[in-house]
Design a protein around this motif. Structure first.
Motif, PDB file in Angstrom:
ATOM      1  N   TYR A 117       0.843  -1.194   0.000  1.00 33.89           N
ATOM      2  CA  TYR A 117       0.000   0.000   0.000  1.00 33.89           C
ATOM      3  C   TYR A 117       0.884   1.252   0.000  1.00 33.89           C
ATOM      4  O   TYR A 117       2.016   1.215   0.460  1.00 33.89           O
ATOM      5  N   PRO A 118       0.341   2.380  -0.445  1.00 28.87           N
ATOM      6  CA  PRO A 118       1.135   3.622  -0.480  1.00 28.87           C
ATOM      7  C   PRO A 118       1.278   4.301   0.880  1.00 28.87           C
ATOM      8  O   PRO A 118       1.911   5.335   0.991  1.00 28.87           O
ATOM      9  N   PHE A 119       0.666   3.747   1.918  1.00 33.58           N
ATOM     10  CA  PHE A 119       0.817   4.267   3.280  1.00 33.58           C
ATOM     11  C   PHE A 119       0.662   3.098   4.247  1.00 33.58           C
ATOM     12  O   PHE A 119       0.181   2.027   3.874  1.00 33.58           O
ATOM     13  N   GLU A 120       1.086   3.290   5.480  1.00 27.86           N
ATOM     14  CA  GLU A 120       1.019   2.228   6.478  1.00 27.86           C
ATOM     15  C   GLU A 120      -0.428   1.994   6.899  1.00 27.86           C
ATOM     16  O   GLU A 120      -1.168   2.934   7.185  1.00 27.86           O
ATOM     17  N   ILE A 121      -0.808   0.728   6.972  1.00 26.37           N
ATOM     18  CA  ILE A 121      -2.175   0.349   7.329  1.00 26.37           C
ATOM     19  C   ILE A 121      -2.208  -0.056   8.801  1.00 26.37           C
ATOM     20  O   ILE A 121      -1.466  -0.936   9.226  1.00 26.37           O
ATOM     21  N   SER A 122      -3.077   0.594   9.597  1.00 24.33           N
ATOM     22  CA  SER A 122      -3.236   0.195  10.996  1.00 24.33           C
ATOM     23  C   SER A 122      -4.524  -0.595  11.223  1.00 24.33           C
ATOM     24  O   SER A 122      -4.638  -1.329  12.197  1.00 24.33           O
ATOM     25  N   GLU A 123      -5.491  -0.449  10.322  1.00 24.14           N
ATOM     26  CA  GLU A 123      -6.754  -1.194  10.401  1.00 24.14           C
ATOM     27  C   GLU A 123      -7.197  -1.584   9.002  1.00 24.14           C
ATOM     28  O   GLU A 123      -7.032  -0.807   8.063  1.00 24.14           O
ATOM     29  N   ALA A 124      -7.782  -2.755   8.884  1.00 23.03           N
ATOM     30  CA  ALA A 124      -8.364  -3.197   7.615  1.00 23.03           C
ATOM     31  C   ALA A 124      -9.688  -3.868   7.923  1.00 23.03           C
ATOM     32  O   ALA A 124      -9.832  -4.538   8.948  1.00 23.03           O
TER      33      ALA A 124
ATOM     34  N   TYR B  95      -7.004   1.621   6.519  1.00 20.25           N
ATOM     35  CA  TYR B  95      -7.022   2.869   7.274  1.00 20.25           C
ATOM     36  C   TYR B  95      -5.733   3.037   8.071  1.00 20.25           C
ATOM     37  O   TYR B  95      -5.199   2.077   8.626  1.00 20.25           O
ATOM     38  N   ASN B  96      -5.260   4.285   8.145  1.00 17.51           N
ATOM     39  CA  ASN B  96      -4.145   4.643   9.013  1.00 17.51           C
ATOM     40  C   ASN B  96      -4.697   5.569  10.076  1.00 17.51           C
ATOM     41  O   ASN B  96      -5.107   6.698   9.769  1.00 17.51           O
ATOM     42  N   GLU B  97      -4.724   5.100  11.308  1.00 20.69           N
ATOM     43  CA  GLU B  97      -5.331   5.848  12.407  1.00 20.69           C
ATOM     44  C   GLU B  97      -4.598   7.163  12.686  1.00 20.69           C
ATOM     45  O   GLU B  97      -5.219   8.180  12.957  1.00 20.69           O
TER      46      GLU B  97
ATOM     47  N   TYR C 107      -9.767   7.194  -2.338  1.00 19.73           N
ATOM     48  CA  TYR C 107      -8.814   7.568  -1.302  1.00 19.73           C
ATOM     49  C   TYR C 107      -9.169   8.945  -0.752  1.00 19.73           C
ATOM     50  O   TYR C 107      -9.495   9.859  -1.516  1.00 19.73           O
ATOM     51  N   PHE C 108      -9.123   9.092   0.580  1.00 20.99           N
ATOM     52  CA  PHE C 108      -9.396  10.377   1.214  1.00 20.99           C
ATOM     53  C   PHE C 108      -8.806  10.377   2.612  1.00 20.99           C
ATOM     54  O   PHE C 108      -8.346   9.344   3.105  1.00 20.99           O
TER      55      PHE C 108
ATOM     56  N   ARG D   2     -13.317  15.163   4.924  1.00 22.61           N
ATOM     57  CA  ARG D   2     -13.705  16.503   5.363  1.00 22.61           C
ATOM     58  C   ARG D   2     -12.624  17.534   5.136  1.00 22.61           C
ATOM     59  O   ARG D   2     -12.861  18.727   5.314  1.00 22.61           O
ATOM     60  N   SER D   3     -11.419  17.108   4.792  1.00 24.43           N
ATOM     61  CA  SER D   3     -10.343  18.084   4.610  1.00 24.43           C
ATOM     62  C   SER D   3      -9.578  17.789   3.324  1.00 24.43           C
ATOM     63  O   SER D   3      -9.633  16.686   2.781  1.00 24.43           O
ATOM     64  N   GLU D   4      -8.868  18.783   2.844  1.00 22.04           N
ATOM     65  CA  GLU D   4      -8.089  18.634   1.622  1.00 22.04           C
ATOM     66  C   GLU D   4      -6.939  17.665   1.848  1.00 22.04           C
ATOM     67  O   GLU D   4      -6.436  17.519   2.961  1.00 22.04           O
ATOM     68  N   LEU D   5      -6.507  17.020   0.778  1.00 20.73           N
ATOM     69  CA  LEU D   5      -5.476  15.999   0.889  1.00 20.73           C
ATOM     70  C   LEU D   5      -4.106  16.570   1.262  1.00 20.73           C
ATOM     71  O   LEU D   5      -3.366  15.952   2.015  1.00 20.73           O
ATOM     72  N   GLY D   6      -3.766  17.730   0.712  1.00 18.44           N
ATOM     73  CA  GLY D   6      -2.498  18.377   1.037  1.00 18.44           C
ATOM     74  C   GLY D   6      -1.316  17.455   0.851  1.00 18.44           C
ATOM     75  O   GLY D   6      -1.121  16.869  -0.214  1.00 18.44           O
ATOM     76  N   ASN D   7      -0.508  17.279   1.902  1.00 15.01           N
ATOM     77  CA  ASN D   7       0.701  16.453   1.845  1.00 15.01           C
ATOM     78  C   ASN D   7       0.402  14.966   1.680  1.00 15.01           C
ATOM     79  O   ASN D   7       1.301  14.193   1.361  1.00 15.01           O
ATOM     80  N   TYR D   8      -0.835  14.564   1.904  1.00 21.77           N
ATOM     81  CA  TYR D   8      -1.181  13.148   1.826  1.00 21.77           C
ATOM     82  C   TYR D   8      -1.690  12.722   0.446  1.00 21.77           C
ATOM     83  O   TYR D   8      -2.106  11.578   0.276  1.00 21.77           O
ATOM     84  N   LYS D   9      -1.670  13.612  -0.504  1.00 17.70           N
ATOM     85  CA  LYS D   9      -2.127  13.269  -1.848  1.00 17.70           C
ATOM     86  C   LYS D   9      -1.244  12.160  -2.420  1.00 17.70           C
ATOM     87  O   LYS D   9      -0.022  12.187  -2.296  1.00 17.70           O
TER      88      LYS D   9
END
Length: 159
Positions: free
Chosen positions: A42-49, A69-71, A132-133, A138-145
């Protein structure tokens, strides 16, 4: 003898009425068992699936939702595989950027300030999409895009 015969006729009539009124939809409903691949990286660490199977309308829509999901960062990726039975589900290709997956299938990318998505039609008639969000959209992706290559890699993993 006449009484016995009339009892049999009544029982036969009741049986025929019950048989005529029974619902055969359970017999004709298509199976809900499918085998889908899930990504392994995945492109980010997963803490919950989690996995959700939507069977609210088993004769009409089969939908499977895999959520990653990454908490800590609130990054959420949903892999949604759905099929409208008896019809072809279509999404608008307008205003979406087209890419090719490794198997030659066209995939369509869309981006807003709060989400990114990629969808394609699978060989088995299902429509697959990644959405992906962050922060519950509720907020813009910013650095997490994410990069489009991240989505293409995810899609190629499940082909």
């Amino acid at each position: 003898m006449k009484k016995r015969m009339s009892v049999y006729v009544c029982l036969l009539a009741v049986f025929l009425m019950v048989s005529a009124c029974s619902n055969d939809s359970e017999k004709s409903a298509p199976p809900i068992m499918y085998n889908f691949k899930e990504p392994t990286s995945y492109p980010f660490e997963i803490s919950e699936a989690s996995t959700e199977i939507d069977i609210g309308k088993p004769d009409y829509l089969h939908q499977f939702i895999f959520t990653y999901y990454n908490e800590e960062t609130t990054q959420r990726l949903k892999y949604i595989v759905s099929k409208v039975l008896g019809e072809q589900e279509e999404l608008s290709k307008n205003d979406k950027i087209e890419y090719q997956l490794k198997n030659g299938v066209s995939a369509y990318y869309e981006e807003t300030s709060t989400s990114q998505s990629l969808w394609w039609e699978r060989h088995d008639g299902f429509l697959a999409r990644y959405v992906y969000f962050t922060d519950n959209n509720r907020s813009e992706l910013g650095n997490y895009k994410l990069e489009i290559e991240d989505f293409l890699d995810l899609a190629n993993q499940v082909q």
